[in-house]
Write a protein that holds these residues in place. Sequence first.
Motif, PDB file in Angstrom:
ATOM      1  N   MET A 276       0.412   4.848   1.506  1.00 44.79           N
ATOM      2  CA  MET A 276      -0.453   5.679   2.342  1.00 44.79           C
ATOM      3  C   MET A 276       0.351   6.863   2.874  1.00 44.79           C
ATOM      4  O   MET A 276       1.371   6.672   3.542  1.00 44.79           O
ATOM      5  CB  MET A 276      -1.024   4.855   3.506  1.00 44.79           C
ATOM      6  CG  MET A 276      -1.813   3.627   3.051  1.00 44.79           C
ATOM      7  SD  MET A 276      -2.487   2.647   4.423  1.00 44.79           S
ATOM      8  CE  MET A 276      -3.783   3.757   4.981  1.00 44.79           C
ATOM      9  N   ASN A 277      -0.102   8.069   2.538  1.00 38.15           N
ATOM     10  CA  ASN A 277       0.620   9.284   2.926  1.00 38.15           C
ATOM     11  C   ASN A 277       2.086   9.213   2.508  1.00 38.15           C
ATOM     12  O   ASN A 277       3.002   9.530   3.279  1.00 38.15           O
ATOM     13  CB  ASN A 277       0.517   9.520   4.443  1.00 38.15           C
ATOM     14  CG  ASN A 277      -0.911   9.742   4.885  1.00 38.15           C
ATOM     15  OD1 ASN A 277      -1.687  10.405   4.198  1.00 38.15           O
ATOM     16  ND2 ASN A 277      -1.275   9.167   6.025  1.00 38.15           N
TER      17      ASN A 277
ATOM     18  N   TYR B  46      -5.573   2.045  -2.161  1.00 34.36           N
ATOM     19  CA  TYR B  46      -4.220   2.399  -1.716  1.00 34.36           C
ATOM     20  C   TYR B  46      -3.129   1.505  -2.309  1.00 34.36           C
ATOM     21  O   TYR B  46      -1.940   1.717  -2.029  1.00 34.36           O
ATOM     22  CB  TYR B  46      -4.128   2.307  -0.189  1.00 34.36           C
ATOM     23  CG  TYR B  46      -4.913   3.365   0.557  1.00 34.36           C
ATOM     24  CD1 TYR B  46      -4.574   4.708   0.470  1.00 34.36           C
ATOM     25  CD2 TYR B  46      -5.993   3.013   1.368  1.00 34.36           C
ATOM     26  CE1 TYR B  46      -5.292   5.678   1.162  1.00 34.36           C
ATOM     27  CE2 TYR B  46      -6.714   3.975   2.073  1.00 34.36           C
ATOM     28  CZ  TYR B  46      -6.360   5.299   1.962  1.00 34.36           C
ATOM     29  OH  TYR B  46      -7.066   6.252   2.651  1.00 34.36           O
TER      30      TYR B  46
ATOM     31  N   LEU C 135      -8.282  -1.444   7.422  1.00 29.80           N
ATOM     32  CA  LEU C 135      -8.815  -1.151   6.088  1.00 29.80           C
ATOM     33  C   LEU C 135      -9.769  -2.254   5.640  1.00 29.80           C
ATOM     34  O   LEU C 135      -9.670  -3.397   6.095  1.00 29.80           O
ATOM     35  CB  LEU C 135      -7.682  -1.055   5.060  1.00 29.80           C
ATOM     36  CG  LEU C 135      -6.653   0.071   5.183  1.00 29.80           C
ATOM     37  CD1 LEU C 135      -5.628  -0.058   4.057  1.00 29.80           C
ATOM     38  CD2 LEU C 135      -7.320   1.438   5.154  1.00 29.80           C
TER      39      LEU C 135
ATOM     40  N   GLU D 172     -10.846  -0.598   0.307  1.00 28.69           N
ATOM     41  CA  GLU D 172      -9.857   0.469   0.522  1.00 28.69           C
ATOM     42  C   GLU D 172      -8.451   0.013   0.163  1.00 28.69           C
ATOM     43  O   GLU D 172      -7.637   0.815  -0.332  1.00 28.69           O
ATOM     44  CB  GLU D 172      -9.917   0.929   1.975  1.00 28.69           C
ATOM     45  CG  GLU D 172     -11.188   1.698   2.306  1.00 28.69           C
ATOM     46  CD  GLU D 172     -11.318   2.010   3.785  1.00 28.69           C
ATOM     47  OE1 GLU D 172     -11.727   3.133   4.126  1.00 28.69           O
ATOM     48  OE2 GLU D 172     -11.011   1.118   4.610  1.00 28.69           O
TER      49      GLU D 172
ATOM     50  N   LEU E 214       0.832  -1.200   0.000  1.00 30.59           N
ATOM     51  CA  LEU E 214       0.000   0.000   0.000  1.00 30.59           C
ATOM     52  C   LEU E 214       0.868   1.251   0.000  1.00 30.59           C
ATOM     53  O   LEU E 214       1.970   1.249   0.558  1.00 30.59           O
ATOM     54  CB  LEU E 214      -0.909   0.025   1.239  1.00 30.59           C
ATOM     55  CG  LEU E 214      -1.710  -1.242   1.566  1.00 30.59           C
ATOM     56  CD1 LEU E 214      -2.413  -1.083   2.900  1.00 30.59           C
ATOM     57  CD2 LEU E 214      -2.709  -1.545   0.455  1.00 30.59           C
TER      58      LEU E 214
END
Length: 607
Positions: free
Chosen positions: A473-474, A583, A575, A579, A471
């Motif tokens: 993420m940010n 991601y 998650l 989702e 993933l």
Amino acid sequence: MRAVQRGLREGGAMAAARDPPEVSLREATQRKLRRFSELRGKLVAPGEFWDIVAITAADEKQELAYNHQLSEKLKRKELPLGVQYHVFVDPAGAKIGNGGSTLCALQHLEKLYGDKWNSFIILLIHSGGYSQRLPNASALGKIFTALPLGNPIYQMLELKLAMYIDFPLHMNPGILVTCADDIELYSIGEFEFIRFDKPGFTALAHPSTLTIGTTHGVFVLDPFDDLKHRDLEYRSCHRFLHKPSIEKMYQFNAVCRPGIFCQQDFAGGDIADLKVDSDYVYTDSLFYMDHKSAKMLLAFYEKIGTLNCEIDAYGDFLQALGPGATVEYTRNTSNVIKEGSELVEMRQRIFHLLKGTSLNVVVLNNSKFYHIGTTEEYLFYFTSDNSLKSELGLQSITFSIFPDIPECSCKTSCIIQSILDSRCSVAPGSVVEYSRLGPDVSVGENCIISGSYILTKAALPAHSFVCSLSLKMNRCLKYSTMAFGVQDNLKKSVKTLSDIKLLQFFGVCFLSCLDVWNLKVTEELFSGNKACLSLWTARIFPVCSSLSDSVTTSLKMLNAVKNKSAFSLNSYKLLSIEEMLIYKDVEDMITYREQIFLEISLKSNLI
């Protein structure tokens, strides 16, 4: 299980002198595989192969994943060169079905090539779904599902291209439409070939039981004068029925009488054998439309502008064809997943557009149709079914490091591009792909392990599904592993929180599972549409900083349910599968697979 169609019929006066149907089918399939292998990484001559191979995608994320994988395949010379490979994404907004995706693909072709595509031979593969019934294909796509075959390994894309290797040479400009999760095998005479050269639409047809006909398209063929049935027959079609009842098959004269079939065998479930004295029908698989028909559909799509309902390429295009087609089917929405207000009107417009267009049928009496779109089918065909294994030459261990697996007549395990310690154990009936398993790992029966890394001691319960995703993420790389039972229904949904007790996780009431994990029942427990609550949208899978931690943590939550022991998920970022796909880090997942590939290659060269 969506059943396999297996039609083996005698062909011609010389049938007795020829190989048995199953032998000729295997040899024909192996010939196609050898021919495709010769073309991998080679520049194909004009007319030798497809001009364009197009794959549909549901959204931009999927489009990116598909293009990335195509690019890698071309770099590694796993596909024929000199071909235009495209990914065509559906427009944002409402789901439009594979029929809508077909219309959208035509528009993409027009924009890219203008009038030039008038002369092109095009293969269009529908792969736009999220594979909720086979989630190890969800992140990177059904058309990129790995097969226990080849070196480097084949994915569904290569197998499709191999099985259709003879088509382009005998096809007029137009488009062949197929789906990503099925396999069509056939055998015809040595000097015969399948021609796609008639105006309108041309479809392949396979003999099947009436039960199978209820879940497929069924052809009502015009009378056939020849007393001897051959492996290959060109027939005209009076009309096409989409998923008809057995009563309707008889009512519309779709049922063929017995007397010519050899003994049939059908795999899985409660499907009855098609015996010598059984009635049968001809069912669909792929279809071709000539360029004139494609241009007619394109003009229609550009006229309507935006499509706001799901159109079925089979149910809505083919049912409009043939002299016996009637408008009644347009009002039958019993087979429709989501009925929109525009659906009936749109179906009727398509019917009036296509009415009068011919539907030609290529009957393949020595053919098989396999669907590999569910966990049950995936496990059965890769570990238990000797027919497909024989026809394609499937292997128990494919491009992997693992001790030899003892063969047995019932079922075996299947290892695809993975590195397993010699002391690790994998029970029969399980599939491991793109994974690393350490010495103290034991995998129970009928499991699917995908993209995982397990070094610590771990026991995977029988019937487990474990699939890890990278993933982003940010801007940070994270991992999450979906884990549940292979028989869990991820698509089943309820409308209210009070009804989630009707969902099941690993055969256990989902409400009970939430208690085990110390999770509260709130709207925040689910992502997406709050009126459609399912295991697919349940936020229950932990996010971790390493791949191994991710797998270990998800296995703990799985075993907690299995052993009825508490394991709190409160401290984790959670998650849903929905989702995870948003991601997903495609590049990192492919890099992980590549690392396994290189390590296996290096060790293989040292041996």
